[in-house]
Design a protein around this motif. Structure first.
Motif, short mmCIF file in Angstrom:
data_model
loop_
_atom_site.label_atom_id
_atom_site.label_comp_id
_atom_site.label_asym_id
_atom_site.label_seq_id
_atom_site.Cartn_x
_atom_site.Cartn_y
_atom_site.Cartn_z
N UNK A 261 50.52 20.74 -29.75
CA UNK A 261 49.28 21.04 -30.45
C UNK A 261 49.54 21.86 -31.70
N UNK A 262 48.71 21.64 -32.69
CA UNK A 262 48.76 22.47 -33.90
C UNK A 262 48.31 23.88 -33.55
N UNK A 263 48.80 24.84 -34.34
CA UNK A 263 48.43 26.24 -34.14
C UNK A 263 46.92 26.40 -34.19
N UNK A 264 46.36 27.17 -33.24
CA UNK A 264 44.91 27.36 -33.22
C UNK A 264 44.39 27.67 -31.83
N UNK A 265 43.05 27.68 -31.68
CA UNK A 265 42.39 28.00 -30.42
C UNK A 265 41.83 26.74 -29.78
N UNK A 266 41.89 26.70 -28.42
CA UNK A 266 41.48 25.51 -27.68
C UNK A 266 40.77 25.90 -26.39
N UNK A 267 40.12 24.90 -25.81
CA UNK A 267 39.51 25.02 -24.48
C UNK A 267 40.14 23.97 -23.59
N UNK A 268 40.58 24.40 -22.39
CA UNK A 268 41.20 23.47 -21.44
C UNK A 268 40.25 23.26 -20.26
N UNK A 269 40.01 22.00 -19.94
CA UNK A 269 39.19 21.64 -18.78
C UNK A 269 40.07 20.91 -17.79
N UNK A 270 40.08 21.37 -16.54
CA UNK A 270 40.87 20.74 -15.46
C UNK A 270 39.91 20.25 -14.37
N UNK A 271 40.08 18.99 -13.96
CA UNK A 271 39.24 18.39 -12.91
C UNK A 271 40.13 17.98 -11.74
N UNK A 272 39.74 18.45 -10.54
CA UNK A 272 40.54 18.14 -9.36
C UNK A 272 39.63 18.11 -8.13
N UNK A 273 39.66 16.98 -7.42
CA UNK A 273 38.87 16.78 -6.20
C UNK A 273 37.41 17.14 -6.39
N UNK A 274 36.83 16.66 -7.52
CA UNK A 274 35.41 16.83 -7.76
C UNK A 274 35.01 18.18 -8.31
N UNK A 275 35.99 19.08 -8.51
CA UNK A 275 35.67 20.40 -9.05
C UNK A 275 36.21 20.53 -10.47
N UNK A 276 35.56 21.36 -11.28
CA UNK A 276 35.91 21.52 -12.69
C UNK A 276 36.26 22.99 -12.95
N UNK A 277 37.40 23.19 -13.66
CA UNK A 277 37.87 24.52 -14.00
C UNK A 277 38.12 24.58 -15.51
N UNK A 278 37.85 25.71 -16.14
CA UNK A 278 38.03 25.83 -17.60
C UNK A 278 38.80 27.08 -17.94
N UNK A 279 39.43 27.04 -19.13
CA UNK A 279 40.14 28.20 -19.64
C UNK A 279 40.28 28.08 -21.15
N UNK A 280 40.08 29.16 -21.86
CA UNK A 280 40.34 29.20 -23.29
C UNK A 280 41.77 29.70 -23.51
#
Length: 299
Positions: A261-280
Motif C-alpha cells: 500500500x502507498x503511504x497513508x491511513x486506512x481502514x481494515x475490515x475482517x469478516x469471519x463466520x458471519x462476524x465483522x471486525x474493523x481496525x484503523x
C-alpha cells in the motif's frame, strides 16, 4: 537480359496409307535442329545482387550493433499487401535479391526506419538512420531496490487530449531495455497490485540509454485476524482495505494475506463466520509489518 531466338522447324505432315503405317513426307530434319516435339531450352536465370545493410543512430551516426529486425518487401507500387522476400535479425545482414524494386525496413524495438531501393547490378551498401534510444527502469523504496517480480512499468506517449497518453508498452520488468523512438514519455511504475503507484516523465535521446529509478513511498503489510495479540491467525478470513473515505483499495481472503500500500491511513475490515471486525491503521514508507485485528474487539 539475354534474348534467345529459336529457328522455326520445318512443317511436317503425315500421310496414312490405307491399311499401312504413317510415312513421313519429305526428308528428316538434319541433326542438331530441334523438332517440334522437343522441349525448348530453359531461360537463363537472372543475375542476383547482394545488398549489404546496416543501421546507425541519428545525431551520433554510431552503428546499431544489437536489437535490430530487418525485413525486405517487394515494392509493387500499389496498395496491395506487400510481400516479404527476406528477413534477418543480424545487425549487418546481406540480402541476395533479384533485380527489381524493394523496400528495406528495420525495426529497433518500437522505433523503425525504411528505404526504397532499386536493385539492378553489382553489390549495394545501404545504411538506414534510426532516431531512437532506450529506457532502463528500476523501482525502489528509499535506498532499497524493489524485487524483480514486485514492480512493473508501463510507458505512454503523451497526447494532447489524454492526460496519461497512448500506451506503448505494459508490464515491463526492471532493467529491461525498452527501445523507443526519440521523444518524451510518461512512465507509470506499479509496486504490488494495489495503490502503490509512481509516475514520471522521461526523455529518450537518440543513441542513448536513459536510466531512471522511480522511488515509491509504500510498504507491505500482512493482514491477520487473531484472538489475541501475536496469536494464531484465523483461516478463511475475508479482508477489505479501505481509505478513510470508504473507497475499497484491496480485498483478499486467507489467514494472513499480504498487500502493498502507498503511504497513508486506512481502514481494515475482517469478516469471519458471519462476524465483522474493523481496525484503523497507518502505512509508513519502508516499514513492512503485520496488521492484527482482534476478534474480541467486534461490536
Amino acid at each position: 537480359m539475354v534474348c534467345l531466338t529459336a529457328s522455326a522447324a520445318s512443317a511436317q505432315t503425315l500421310t496414312q496409307p490405307l491399311g499401312g503405317a504413317p510415312q513421313p513426307f519429305g526428308p528428316p530434319p538434319p541433326l542438331g535442329v530441334p523438332s517440334l516435339s522437343q522441349s525448348p531450352p530453359p531461360p537463363l536465370a537472372l543475375k542476383q545482387v547482394v545488398v549489404n545493410a546496416g543501421a546507425i543512430f541519428a545525431e551520433s551516426n554510431e552503428p546499431i550493433r544489437s536489437g535490430l529486425v530487418w525485413r525486405v518487401f517487394e515494392d509493387r507500387g500499389d496498395t496491395s499487401q506487400p510481400n516479404i522476400v527476406a528477413r534477418s535479425s543480424s545487425p549487418t545482414p546481406s540480402f541476395t535479391l533479384a533485380p527489381g524494386n524493394y523496400i528495406v525496413h528495420v525495426a529497433y524495438g518500437f522505433a523503425s526506419a525504411s528505404k526504397r531501393i532499386t536493385v539492378q547490378s553489382g553489390n549495394l551498401n545501404e545504411r538506414l538512420v534510426v532516431s531512437a534510444g532506450a529506457l532502463r527502469l528500476k523501482g525502489a523504496v528509499g535506498e532499497s531496490p524493489i524485487g524483480q517480480n514486485r514492480v512493473t512499468f508501463s510507458v505512454y506517449v503523451p497526447e494532447a487530449q489524454n492526460s496519461e497518453g497512448r500506451l506503448v508498452i505494459a508490464n515491463a520488468k526492471p532493467n529491461d531495455v525498452i527501445r523507443l523512438p526519440e521523444g518524451t514519455y510518461h512512465v507509470v511504475s506499479t509496486y504490488g497490485d494495489a495503490n502503490a503507484i509512481m509516475r514520471s516523465d522521461l526523455k529518450v535521446e537518440s543513441g542513448k540509454v536513459t536510466e531512471a529509478t522511480l522511488n515509491h513511498r509504500a510498504a507491505t503489510v500482512t493482514l491477520k485476524l487473531v484472538a489475541s495479540e501475536g496469536g494464531e491467525a484465523f483461516a478463511g478470513t475475508a479482508f477489505s482495505v479501505l481509505t478513510p473515505g470508504g473507497d475499497v483499495i484491496r480485498e483478499a481472503i486467507g489467514a494472513f494475506p499480504s498487500v502493498t500500500l502507498a503511504e497513508g491511513e486506512y481502514v481494515l475490515i475482517a469478516r469471519h463466520e458471519g462476524k465483522v471486525y474493523t481496525k484503523e491503521f497507518k502505512v509508513e514508507s519502508g516499514l513492512d509489518r503485520d496488521i492484527e485485528v482482534l476478534a474480541r474487539a467486534a461490536p
